[in-house]
Design an enzyme around this catalytic site. Structure first.
Site, PDB file in Angstrom:
ATOM      1  N   CYS A 374       0.799  -1.238   0.000  1.00 43.35           N
ATOM      2  CA  CYS A 374       0.000   0.000   0.000  1.00 43.35           C
ATOM      3  C   CYS A 374       0.830   1.286   0.000  1.00 43.35           C
ATOM      4  O   CYS A 374       0.585   2.167  -0.828  1.00 43.35           O
ATOM      5  CB  CYS A 374      -0.982   0.023   1.159  1.00 43.35           C
ATOM      6  SG  CYS A 374      -1.321  -1.550   1.922  1.00 43.35           S
ATOM      7  N   ARG A 403       6.458 -11.373   5.413  1.00 42.91           N
ATOM      8  CA  ARG A 403       5.900 -11.200   6.753  1.00 42.91           C
ATOM      9  C   ARG A 403       6.518 -12.239   7.667  1.00 42.91           C
ATOM     10  O   ARG A 403       6.756 -13.369   7.264  1.00 42.91           O
ATOM     11  CB  ARG A 403       4.379 -11.378   6.732  1.00 42.91           C
ATOM     12  CG  ARG A 403       3.715 -10.256   5.950  1.00 42.91           C
ATOM     13  CD  ARG A 403       2.213 -10.340   6.025  1.00 42.91           C
ATOM     14  NE  ARG A 403       1.643  -9.380   5.076  1.00 42.91           N
ATOM     15  CZ  ARG A 403       0.364  -9.305   4.780  1.00 42.91           C
ATOM     16  NH1 ARG A 403      -0.495 -10.121   5.372  1.00 42.91           N
ATOM     17  NH2 ARG A 403      -0.074  -8.417   3.908  1.00 42.91           N
ATOM     18  N   GLN A 421       1.170 -10.867  -3.491  1.00 43.16           N
ATOM     19  CA  GLN A 421      -0.229 -10.433  -3.466  1.00 43.16           C
ATOM     20  C   GLN A 421      -0.618  -9.911  -4.829  1.00 43.16           C
ATOM     21  O   GLN A 421       0.152  -9.178  -5.439  1.00 43.16           O
ATOM     22  CB  GLN A 421      -0.404  -9.296  -2.466  1.00 43.16           C
ATOM     23  CG  GLN A 421      -0.441  -9.727  -1.029  1.00 43.16           C
ATOM     24  CD  GLN A 421      -0.687  -8.521  -0.137  1.00 43.16           C
ATOM     25  OE1 GLN A 421       0.011  -7.520  -0.222  1.00 43.16           O
ATOM     26  NE2 GLN A 421      -1.685  -8.617   0.718  1.00 43.16           N
ATOM     27  N   ASP A 423      -2.267  -7.395  -5.662  1.00 44.11           N
ATOM     28  CA  ASP A 423      -2.715  -6.278  -4.847  1.00 44.11           C
ATOM     29  C   ASP A 423      -3.106  -5.109  -5.738  1.00 44.11           C
ATOM     30  O   ASP A 423      -2.476  -4.869  -6.756  1.00 44.11           O
ATOM     31  CB  ASP A 423      -1.521  -5.857  -3.976  1.00 44.11           C
ATOM     32  CG  ASP A 423      -1.970  -5.237  -2.679  1.00 44.11           C
ATOM     33  OD1 ASP A 423      -3.186  -5.105  -2.474  1.00 44.11           O
ATOM     34  OD2 ASP A 423      -1.089  -4.892  -1.878  1.00 44.11           O
ATOM     35  N   HIS A 425      -4.727  -0.905  -5.365  1.00 47.23           N
ATOM     36  CA  HIS A 425      -5.242   0.181  -4.538  1.00 47.23           C
ATOM     37  C   HIS A 425      -5.969   1.154  -5.424  1.00 47.23           C
ATOM     38  O   HIS A 425      -5.440   1.567  -6.447  1.00 47.23           O
ATOM     39  CB  HIS A 425      -4.101   0.835  -3.769  1.00 47.23           C
ATOM     40  CG  HIS A 425      -3.499  -0.103  -2.773  1.00 47.23           C
ATOM     41  ND1 HIS A 425      -2.425  -0.893  -3.075  1.00 47.23           N
ATOM     42  CD2 HIS A 425      -3.868  -0.436  -1.517  1.00 47.23           C
ATOM     43  CE1 HIS A 425      -2.145  -1.656  -2.023  1.00 47.23           C
ATOM     44  NE2 HIS A 425      -3.000  -1.399  -1.065  1.00 47.23           N
ATOM     45  N   LYS A 509     -14.957  -3.851   5.445  1.00 44.33           N
ATOM     46  CA  LYS A 509     -14.442  -4.666   4.349  1.00 44.33           C
ATOM     47  C   LYS A 509     -15.390  -5.789   3.988  1.00 44.33           C
ATOM     48  O   LYS A 509     -16.260  -6.169   4.768  1.00 44.33           O
ATOM     49  CB  LYS A 509     -13.091  -5.256   4.722  1.00 44.33           C
ATOM     50  CG  LYS A 509     -13.152  -6.197   5.908  1.00 44.33           C
ATOM     51  CD  LYS A 509     -11.840  -6.960   6.089  1.00 44.33           C
ATOM     52  CE  LYS A 509     -11.937  -7.843   7.337  1.00 44.33           C
ATOM     53  NZ  LYS A 509     -10.830  -8.733   7.506  1.00 44.33           N
ATOM     54  N   HIS A 555      -8.287  -0.981  -0.659  1.00 43.49           N
ATOM     55  CA  HIS A 555      -7.308  -2.050  -0.901  1.00 43.49           C
ATOM     56  C   HIS A 555      -8.098  -3.244  -1.409  1.00 43.49           C
ATOM     57  O   HIS A 555      -9.121  -3.573  -0.833  1.00 43.49           O
ATOM     58  CB  HIS A 555      -6.632  -2.551   0.379  1.00 43.49           C
ATOM     59  CG  HIS A 555      -6.073  -1.511   1.277  1.00 43.49           C
ATOM     60  ND1 HIS A 555      -4.724  -1.408   1.508  1.00 43.49           N
ATOM     61  CD2 HIS A 555      -6.656  -0.555   2.035  1.00 43.49           C
ATOM     62  CE1 HIS A 555      -4.517  -0.441   2.378  1.00 43.49           C
ATOM     63  NE2 HIS A 555      -5.663   0.096   2.715  1.00 43.49           N
TER      64      HIS A 555
HETATM   65 ZN   LIG Z   1      -3.183  -2.305   0.713  1.00 48.23          ZN
END
Ligand SMILES: [Zn+2]
Ligand SMILES: [Zn+2]
Length: 683
Positions: A374, A403, A421, A423, A425, A509, A555
């Site tokens: 992010c 992580r 990910q 991912d 945004h 979410k 996200h």
């Molecule tokens: Zn994010």
């Protein structure tokens, strides 16, 4: 003095006034004795709720036992909680009688089964010292200390004794004792583990809760089923060593595992499922099909994608990137590490540090591997001024994140320390939220459908407005965001479960959990609002009114983690991937060496058509070659000799269907291309 009355709100909306001290069992009996007999425990929800919050939006993965803290800690009176049917009710409350088909009831019967196990062990081996016995997602365990290890014969005897304890149908009864008295008794008996748990999880001067069945007594806060007879199906599954408190300097305990159900039928089905799941274990298939590995020398939780796994990943990623572009996303790439200063601005350094790799020092500053993408996408947004015309800005990346997972918690592709990910945004104006959410849900549905999952469950995690201090962002934003999520789900006719108080502190979410072929649920896609990062990074855009505004940030990840999604795919298909995903789509089997020239021609034509092929040119028997391709779960095996060469055809063996006879090569190619183009799961 007669007891004051309290109001009990029942699920049908009715309210009963009963004297304080009335039990759920008495209420059940007053409705119908049948209902009372069918109930296992009661679920109480205070009329004024205040639910504790998680500090971030990361959901825990994998299967874990109820923690000791959850077992022993003081009851949290704020949220919904389960209590014994015989618990006296003291205040106005919502009351739900929980029956055997409620998933929460399963945990209660399993924990009760752990007491039955401990009862049996003490009757047979009275010198044994008790640890603790929580329910797990698939059963229960109990930790015991005894100098002699339990033998398989011991376990069989224990299981037999457990059947007796169940047959005795002993009531589970709760009692209290002053803490100091309980500690003195445990110490006198050398019950070092119970002494530890009572010391750790109760306060001085407190009353300590115990449960008794027959002569057996255990330190426990419950709840339990009404009696041992309710544990209708129970089985001891294994025994394993475990050091007390996980420290190898401590005595070694024996952890006996088992599982329990409300019926033998459910138990039988459970073991059939386990067998099927074991055959589909992605770690096993990963090795067998040479898809991926985890290397001791490199470290746990780090995935090596082998060529056959990598080609599947390429197909997945190509599909994902193309879809992103088609749906108006822009692709970006960002680094794997960044200065700690960035993580301070984003708040990760404060809220998420325990999940991050430790910092490393470079010449000018401390750096950390990224646990999330992010902040990087935010830096790209911030790099140039934005106006309302630039919104929504949708940045997508297949970003590698790292992580920290505790050692020993890693599990194949499902729980790892480094993953990718898918991912994205989305930065948008509040008025655009609904459209963006709808597009995200559409996209998530497309992912599931394309990869062969027909069933999914949706959860909406919302805030608890009574607990205002735990959330950032304005009331208006929260209402708008939650409302948009709900509107979209309703408009699309998607059934969902609302989980109040489960939102992260920075926004509500939607979670999409897919259901695999064995009926198992997997958390994958998440669409998450965020009011805090735009504020922390002072993001803005110039609105139509010429003034500066703060954009809303969404996200979203659809595969979730590419590694994890791949693991789920392997298990869902048991390694027999659909044609478009299969690493080798077609295996070629020339009957003898003299057909190698025709093999080269077939190979060239298939390659030209874009198919992934492998030719087995070894001097082996035809059947051995066919078997080897079949073991690799190759979708199509083409066999050819003189007859096929003369006719420019191939003899087709289709996975799961067997020998389909000869067809012209051109026909086979046309069929395969069509199946691939439509991402068909059929052959
Ligand atoms: Zn994010
Ligand atoms: Zn208990």
């Amino acid at each position: 003095m007669s007891n004051p009355s309290i109001a009990i709100h029942l699920p049908d909306g009715s309210v009963r006034e009963v004297p304080q001290g009335t039990t759920p069992l008495e209420i059940a009996n007053s409705i119908s004795p049948r209902l009372a007999a069918a109930s296992v425990v009661a679920r109480l929800t205070p009329l004024v709720t205040e639910t504790p919050k998680t500090a971030d939006g990361q959901s825990a993965e994998g299967e874990e036992a109820d923690s000791e803290a959850a077992m022993y800690a003081a009851e949290n009176a704020a949220g919904p909680r389960l209590v014994d049917l015989t618990t006296p009710l003291t205040a106005d409350t919502k009351l739900e009688l929980v029956k055997e088909n409620d998933p929460d009831a399963l945990k209660v019967v399993r924990h009760s089964a752990s007491h039955v196990l401990a009862t049996a062990v003490l009757e047979l081996f009275p010198e044994t010292k008790l640890g603790h016995g929580p329910a797990t997602d698939s059963g229960f365990f109990y930790d015991f200390y005894r100098e002699k290890p339990f033998t398989p014969e011991d376990l069989a005897a224990i299981e037999k004794k457990m059947a007796e304890v169940v047959a005795r149908d002993e009531k589970f009864e709760r009692a209290y004792e002053p803490r100091e008295q309980a500690l003195a008794e445990f110490e006198k008996d050398g019950d070092f583990m119970k002494t530890h748990f009572v010391t750790r999880f109760t306060e001085p001067g407190a009353q300590v809760s115990f449960y008794r069945n027959g002569k057996f007594v255990d330190f426990c806060r419950g709840p339990h089923v009404p009696s041992t007879g309710r544990v209708k199906a129970v089985k001891v599954t294994k025994v394993a060593g475990a050091y007390w408190l996980g420290d190898e300097k401590n005595p070694q305990l024996q952890r006996i595992y088992g599982t329990a159900f409300f019926s033998q039928k459910e138990m039988d089905a459970h073991f059939v499922r386990l067998e099927e799941a074991a055959k589909r274990d992605h770690r096993l298939l990963g090795k067998q099909l040479d898809l991926f590995s985890i290397q001791e020398l490199a470290g746990p939780g780090l995935i090596f994608w082998h060529p056959k796994g990598a080609i599947i990943r390429k197909v997945m990623e190509d599909w994902m990137r193309e879809e992103c572009l088609r749906r108006g996303y822009q692709l970006v790439y960002t680094p794997h590490v960044a200065r700690v200063a960035l993580w301070q601005t984003s708040g990760h350094e404060g809220f998420y540090a325990a999940n991050m790799f430790t910092p490393m020092e470079l010449d000018d500053a401390m750096y950390r591997m990224k646990p999330m993408n992010c902040p990087f996408h935010i830096l790209i947004y911030k790099n140039s001024p934005k106006s309302y015309r630039d919104l929504p800005a949708r940045y997508a990346e297949l970003g590698n994140v790292y992580r920290y997972e505790r050692s020993g918690t890693m599990h194949g592709l499902l729980r790892v320390r480094g993953f990718t990910q898918d991912d994205a945004h989305i930065f948008c104006m509040p008025s655009q939220i609904e459209g963006e959410v709808e597009a995200c849900i559409d996209f998530a549905e497309a992912v599931l459908k394309t990869f062969g999952f027909n069933e999914f469950k949706v959860e909406l995690s919302t805030w608890d407005p009574k607990d205002r201090a735990h959330y950032v962002g304005t009331d208006e934003n929260w209402q708008l965001a939650t409302q948009s999520l709900e509107n979209v789900l309703k408009a699309k006719g998607i059934p969902y479960k609302t989980i109040p108080g489960e939102a992260a502190f920075y926004g509500p979410k939607i979670d999409v959990k897919l259901v695999d072929v064995l009926g198992r649920l997997w958390q994958l896609s998440t669409v998450q609002f965020d009011f805090t990062l735009p504020e922390r990074f002072e993001l803005e855009y110039i609105g139509e009114d010429g003034a500066r505004h703060q954009p809303v940030m969404v996200h979203r990840a659809l595969f979730g983690s590419v590694e994890r999604f791949f693991g789920v795919l392997i298990e869902h298909y048991a390694g027999a991937f659909p044609l478009w995903l299969a690493p080798v789509q077609v295996g070629l089997v020339p009957i003898s060496e003299k057909h190698m020239a025709y093999a080269a021609k077939v190979e060239a034509e298939l390659k030209a058509a874009g198919l992934r092929i492998e030719t087995d040119g070894r001097n082996e028997k035809m059947n051995a070659k066919i078997r080897d391709f079949a073991n690799q779960k190759t979708p199509y095996i083409l066999v050819f000799g003189d007859k096929e060469e003369a006719a420019n055809s191939v003899s087709v063996r289709t996975r799961g269907k067997g020998d389909q006879g000869s067809i012209p090569l051109a026909d086979f190619i046309a069929k395969a291309k069509a199946l691939i183009a439509s991402q068909s799961t059929e052959l």
